[in-house]
Design a protein around this motif. Sequence first.
Motif, PDB file in Angstrom:
ATOM      1  N   SER A  21      38.269  74.865  35.132  1.00 36.59           N
ATOM      2  CA  SER A  21      39.224  75.445  34.180  1.00 36.59           C
ATOM      3  C   SER A  21      40.661  75.258  34.654  1.00 36.59           C
ATOM      4  O   SER A  21      41.560  74.998  33.856  1.00 36.59           O
ATOM      5  CB  SER A  21      38.917  76.923  33.944  1.00 36.59           C
ATOM      6  OG  SER A  21      38.994  77.636  35.171  1.00 36.59           O
ATOM      7  N   ASP A  25      43.575  73.025  32.787  1.00 35.53           N
ATOM      8  CA  ASP A  25      44.914  73.531  32.463  1.00 35.53           C
ATOM      9  C   ASP A  25      46.003  72.570  32.949  1.00 35.53           C
ATOM     10  O   ASP A  25      46.976  72.309  32.248  1.00 35.53           O
ATOM     11  CB  ASP A  25      45.153  74.910  33.094  1.00 35.53           C
ATOM     12  CG  ASP A  25      44.346  76.016  32.437  1.00 35.53           C
ATOM     13  OD1 ASP A  25      43.850  75.806  31.303  1.00 35.53           O
ATOM     14  OD2 ASP A  25      44.212  77.086  33.064  1.00 35.53           O
ATOM     15  N   SER A  30      40.176  69.988  27.929  1.00 37.92           N
ATOM     16  CA  SER A  30      39.277  71.134  27.855  1.00 37.92           C
ATOM     17  C   SER A  30      38.425  71.157  29.119  1.00 37.92           C
ATOM     18  O   SER A  30      38.301  70.150  29.815  1.00 37.92           O
ATOM     19  CB  SER A  30      38.364  71.016  26.617  1.00 37.92           C
ATOM     20  OG  SER A  30      37.458  69.937  26.798  1.00 37.92           O
ATOM     21  N   VAL A  31      37.821  72.293  29.415  1.00 31.68           N
ATOM     22  CA  VAL A  31      36.928  72.402  30.575  1.00 31.68           C
ATOM     23  C   VAL A  31      35.779  71.406  30.427  1.00 31.68           C
ATOM     24  O   VAL A  31      35.395  70.726  31.386  1.00 31.68           O
ATOM     25  CB  VAL A  31      36.403  73.849  30.745  1.00 31.68           C
ATOM     26  CG1 VAL A  31      35.360  73.918  31.849  1.00 31.68           C
ATOM     27  CG2 VAL A  31      37.546  74.804  31.025  1.00 31.68           C
TER      28      VAL A  31
END
Length: 188
Positions: A21, A25, A30-31
């Motif tokens: 995660s 960021d 996206s993860v």
Amino acid sequence: MDDKDRQIISMLQNNGRLPLSRIADIIGFSVMGVKKRVEKLESKGLMHVRAMLNVEKLGINLAIIAMEMENAEAIENVVEKFKECPRVLRFFVTTGAYNLFAIVIAEDYHTLESMSLERCSLRNQKGIRRFEIYPVQDVFYSSFFDIGVIPKKTREDAPCGVFCGECTRYRAERCVGCPTTVYYRGVL
């Protein structure tokens, strides 16, 4: 490999436990996108994340061993015999006078000496013409190394086929034994 892959690899090299995660960021994915990239890099054999140990904090000694081998078959035999040896971190084949190098570890000077004298040593293998061992004095940049740790010491014989219980150096407490065996008395 593209720039995003390089960013992911760089972050994981700095901290292999960095949450996906957080990586997502930073790079704007996206993860799930990061997870797929990591899985793709691993499945293609381009990257592998694993625990590494600090040899300085553990008091582990490193040495570089240079060997002049008779031929390619002798190289193959030594590499095969020691492929499961936890003391040999890496082998390197080169084109110079010394054509096989190894990076090895030992818990103390006496164990390092055993690695160059005893039946379990690289020096005592068939096909070696010359052998030199260079204990490493200082490690620069990072003292973390990929060292195999065997959680359960269940073997009687070492992976190279040697039985530590018969070794005079081991019995005289001048070697801590093989880290894979029930005889081992070191920190790994």
